[in-house]
Design a protein around this motif. Structure first.
Motif, PDB file in Angstrom:
ATOM      1  N   LEU A 109       0.906  -1.206   0.157  1.00 22.82           N
ATOM      2  CA  LEU A 109      -0.142  -0.070  -0.016  1.00 22.82           C
ATOM      3  C   LEU A 109       0.761   1.262   0.068  1.00 22.82           C
ATOM      4  N   PRO A 110       1.870   1.301   0.799  1.00 26.14           N
ATOM      5  CA  PRO A 110       2.718   2.628   0.785  1.00 26.14           C
ATOM      6  C   PRO A 110       3.332   2.913  -0.641  1.00 26.14           C
ATOM      7  N   GLU A 111       3.761   1.709  -1.247  1.00 30.16           N
ATOM      8  CA  GLU A 111       4.510   1.934  -2.494  1.00 30.16           C
ATOM      9  C   GLU A 111       3.642   2.467  -3.578  1.00 30.16           C
ATOM     10  N   ALA A 112       2.331   2.206  -3.327  1.00 32.94           N
ATOM     11  CA  ALA A 112       1.464   2.350  -4.315  1.00 32.94           C
ATOM     12  C   ALA A 112       0.445   3.540  -4.035  1.00 32.94           C
ATOM     13  N   PHE A 113       0.748   4.368  -3.081  1.00 37.06           N
ATOM     14  CA  PHE A 113      -0.150   5.128  -2.506  1.00 37.06           C
ATOM     15  C   PHE A 113      -0.450   6.413  -3.262  1.00 37.06           C
ATOM     16  N   GLY A 114       0.528   6.787  -4.112  1.00 39.07           N
ATOM     17  CA  GLY A 114       0.267   7.958  -5.264  1.00 39.07           C
ATOM     18  C   GLY A 114      -0.701   7.314  -6.233  1.00 39.07           C
ATOM     19  N   SER A 115      -0.361   6.302  -6.858  1.00 43.61           N
ATOM     20  CA  SER A 115      -1.067   5.871  -7.785  1.00 43.61           C
ATOM     21  C   SER A 115      -2.597   5.349  -7.092  1.00 43.61           C
ATOM     22  N   LEU A 116      -2.724   5.101  -5.763  1.00 38.60           N
ATOM     23  CA  LEU A 116      -4.108   4.954  -5.045  1.00 38.60           C
ATOM     24  C   LEU A 116      -4.801   6.141  -5.130  1.00 38.60           C
ATOM     25  N   ILE A 117      -4.088   7.230  -4.742  1.00 38.52           N
ATOM     26  CA  ILE A 117      -4.800   8.464  -4.728  1.00 38.52           C
ATOM     27  C   ILE A 117      -5.402   8.870  -6.006  1.00 38.52           C
ATOM     28  N   LEU A 118      -4.668   8.568  -7.446  1.00 37.68           N
ATOM     29  CA  LEU A 118      -5.218   9.063  -8.789  1.00 37.68           C
ATOM     30  C   LEU A 118      -6.623   7.950  -8.846  1.00 37.68           C
ATOM     31  N   SER A 119      -6.258   6.791  -8.495  1.00 42.19           N
ATOM     32  CA  SER A 119      -7.389   5.671  -8.565  1.00 42.19           C
ATOM     33  C   SER A 119      -8.715   6.060  -7.966  1.00 42.19           C
ATOM     34  N   ILE A 120      -8.561   6.745  -6.798  1.00 43.37           N
ATOM     35  CA  ILE A 120      -9.930   7.369  -6.155  1.00 43.37           C
ATOM     36  C   ILE A 120     -10.308   8.452  -6.760  1.00 43.37           C
ATOM     37  N   THR A 121      -9.328   9.383  -7.279  1.00 42.89           N
ATOM     38  CA  THR A 121      -9.856  10.581  -7.903  1.00 42.89           C
ATOM     39  C   THR A 121     -10.789   9.994  -9.255  1.00 42.89           C
ATOM     40  N   THR A 122     -10.077   9.154  -9.823  1.00 39.83           N
ATOM     41  CA  THR A 122     -10.832   8.623 -11.082  1.00 39.83           C
ATOM     42  C   THR A 122     -12.274   8.045 -10.581  1.00 39.83           C
ATOM     43  N   ALA A 123     -12.413   7.447  -9.809  1.00 42.09           N
ATOM     44  CA  ALA A 123     -13.501   6.919  -9.106  1.00 42.09           C
ATOM     45  C   ALA A 123     -14.536   8.169  -8.942  1.00 42.09           C
ATOM     46  N   THR A 124     -13.894   9.010  -8.264  1.00 40.08           N
ATOM     47  CA  THR A 124     -14.612  10.106  -7.844  1.00 40.08           C
ATOM     48  C   THR A 124     -15.217  10.975  -8.953  1.00 40.08           C
ATOM     49  N   ILE A 125     -14.685  10.938  -9.972  1.00 43.05           N
ATOM     50  CA  ILE A 125     -15.159  11.615 -11.332  1.00 43.05           C
ATOM     51  C   ILE A 125     -16.218  10.821 -11.961  1.00 43.05           C
ATOM     52  N   GLY A 126     -15.902   9.532 -12.095  1.00 38.95           N
ATOM     53  CA  GLY A 126     -16.964   8.547 -12.466  1.00 38.95           C
ATOM     54  C   GLY A 126     -18.236   8.637 -11.725  1.00 38.95           C
ATOM     55  N   LEU A 127     -18.038   8.829 -10.561  1.00 42.43           N
ATOM     56  CA  LEU A 127     -19.510   8.979  -9.710  1.00 42.43           C
ATOM     57  C   LEU A 127     -20.006  10.155  -9.899  1.00 42.43           C
ATOM     58  N   ILE A 128     -19.609  11.152 -10.401  1.00 44.94           N
ATOM     59  CA  ILE A 128     -20.207  12.474 -10.642  1.00 44.94           C
ATOM     60  C   ILE A 128     -20.843  12.425 -11.771  1.00 44.94           C
ATOM     61  N   GLY A 129     -20.331  11.738 -12.883  1.00 46.25           N
ATOM     62  CA  GLY A 129     -21.194  11.257 -14.119  1.00 46.25           C
ATOM     63  C   GLY A 129     -22.275  10.475 -13.871  1.00 46.25           C
ATOM     64  N   ALA A 130     -22.128   9.473 -12.968  1.00 45.01           N
ATOM     65  CA  ALA A 130     -23.321   8.609 -12.534  1.00 45.01           C
ATOM     66  C   ALA A 130     -24.283   9.346 -11.732  1.00 45.01           C
ATOM     67  N   THR A 131     -23.979  10.172 -11.033  1.00 42.60           N
ATOM     68  CA  THR A 131     -25.112  11.078 -10.176  1.00 42.60           C
ATOM     69  C   THR A 131     -25.805  11.781 -11.284  1.00 42.60           C
ATOM     70  N   ALA A 132     -25.107  12.295 -12.340  1.00 47.59           N
ATOM     71  CA  ALA A 132     -25.957  13.184 -13.506  1.00 47.59           C
ATOM     72  C   ALA A 132     -26.910  12.104 -14.148  1.00 47.59           C
ATOM     73  N   MET A 133     -26.210  11.037 -14.462  1.00 51.04           N
ATOM     74  CA  MET A 133     -27.571  10.103 -15.011  1.00 51.04           C
ATOM     75  C   MET A 133     -28.593   9.631 -14.053  1.00 51.04           C
ATOM     76  N   ALA A 134     -28.258   9.535 -12.812  1.00 49.78           N
ATOM     77  CA  ALA A 134     -29.377   9.380 -11.726  1.00 49.78           C
ATOM     78  C   ALA A 134     -30.332  10.159 -11.894  1.00 49.78           C
ATOM     79  N   GLY A 135     -30.178  11.365 -12.633  1.00 48.29           N
ATOM     80  CA  GLY A 135     -31.534  12.306 -12.715  1.00 48.29           C
ATOM     81  C   GLY A 135     -32.546  11.889 -13.602  1.00 48.29           C
ATOM     82  N   THR A 136     -32.183  11.083 -14.666  1.00 53.13           N
ATOM     83  CA  THR A 136     -33.067  10.515 -15.482  1.00 53.13           C
ATOM     84  C   THR A 136     -34.263   9.871 -14.829  1.00 53.13           C
ATOM     85  N   VAL A 137     -33.900   9.338 -13.713  1.00 50.88           N
ATOM     86  CA  VAL A 137     -34.985   8.543 -12.918  1.00 50.88           C
ATOM     87  C   VAL A 137     -35.317   9.122 -11.794  1.00 50.88           C
ATOM     88  N   GLY A 138     -35.243  10.427 -11.515  1.00 47.64           N
ATOM     89  CA  GLY A 138     -35.658  11.181 -10.193  1.00 47.64           C
ATOM     90  C   GLY A 138     -34.643  10.848  -9.318  1.00 47.64           C
TER      91      GLY A 138
END
Length: 219
Positions: A141-170
């Motif tokens: 985990l310590p060796e991959a920490f920087g990459s893990l942060i970017l992975s969570i960042t990517t997941a967060t951005i993906g979630l923002i897109g998904a929340t926008a799609m959630a608006g189609t069904v209220g």
């Protein structure tokens, strides 16, 4: 173009709802996805806790859930969502499919990050007599920490897109404003404003993630 029936309070509330959905989904999704990602790495063939049976079950399950587009997943599990939160409409209802959507996505991102770690580091840890838990916690985990942060960042951005799609069904949030007012009522100002809000969210999160990753890597 600048005429709209949406008030400033509605824009603010929609933004808060989007942040709430992203925050809660990311928190619970990470609690599920990060251990799954670690499990994929350590139990895979050649892993430090190789378990072919466990890996052969977990790997396809994650692939199956990931293969479902979010909008289809959200509609398909409406009965389950209603059973969990008592409704299938609103921000709380949207969180259930968002968690199911993001958990395997995070697992794959974490897996990819951990697989980037130099195998020599794992071999050195094993030669020193480190236990599997110690290898994971103090080396992997310590060796991959920087990459893990970017992975969570990517997941967060993906979630923002998904929340926008959630608006189609209220599902609520900024996406709901874009669909109900921007699309269905041809409110151009509402559509443009929601796009700007989403772009600001994404740019802030990506910039913050990049900065934290650079700090973690001591660049």
């Amino acid at each position: 173009m600048f005429e709209t029936v949406i008030t400033l309070d509605q824009f603010i509330q929609a933004s808060i709802d989007t942040l709430y959905m992203v925050g809660m989904s990311l928190l619970v999704g990470s609690l599920i996805g990060i251990p799954l990602g670690i499990a994929l790495v350590v139990t895979r063939p050649g892993g430090i806790i190789e378990n072919k049976i466990f890996y052969s079950i977990l790997n396809p399950i994650i692939n199956i859930v990931r293969s479902l587009p979010f909008i289809i997943l959200m509609v398909a599990i409406i009965p389950f969502t209603r059973m969990v939160v008592g409704t299938s409409i609103g921000t709380n209802a949207a969180i259930v499919p968002l968690i199911i959507f993001i958990s395997p996505f995070i697992a794959r991102l974490i897996e990819n990050s951990l697989l980037e770690v130099n195998p020599g580091i794992i071999e050195a840890a094993e030669s020193m007599g480190a236990t599997p838990f110690q290898i994971i916690w103090y080396f992997l985990l310590p060796e991959a920490f920087g990459s893990l942060i970017l992975s969570i960042t990517t997941a967060t951005i993906g979630l923002i897109g998904a929340t926008a799609m959630a608006g189609t069904v209220g599902g609520g949030g900024v996406g709901d404003l874009a669909i109900v007012y921007g699309y269905q009522r041809f409110d151009t100002f509402a559509m443009v404003t929601t796009v700007i809000i989403l772009v600001v969210f994404v740019q802030f999160i990506q910039s913050s993630g990049n900065a934290l990753a650079r700090k973690a890597r001591k660049e």
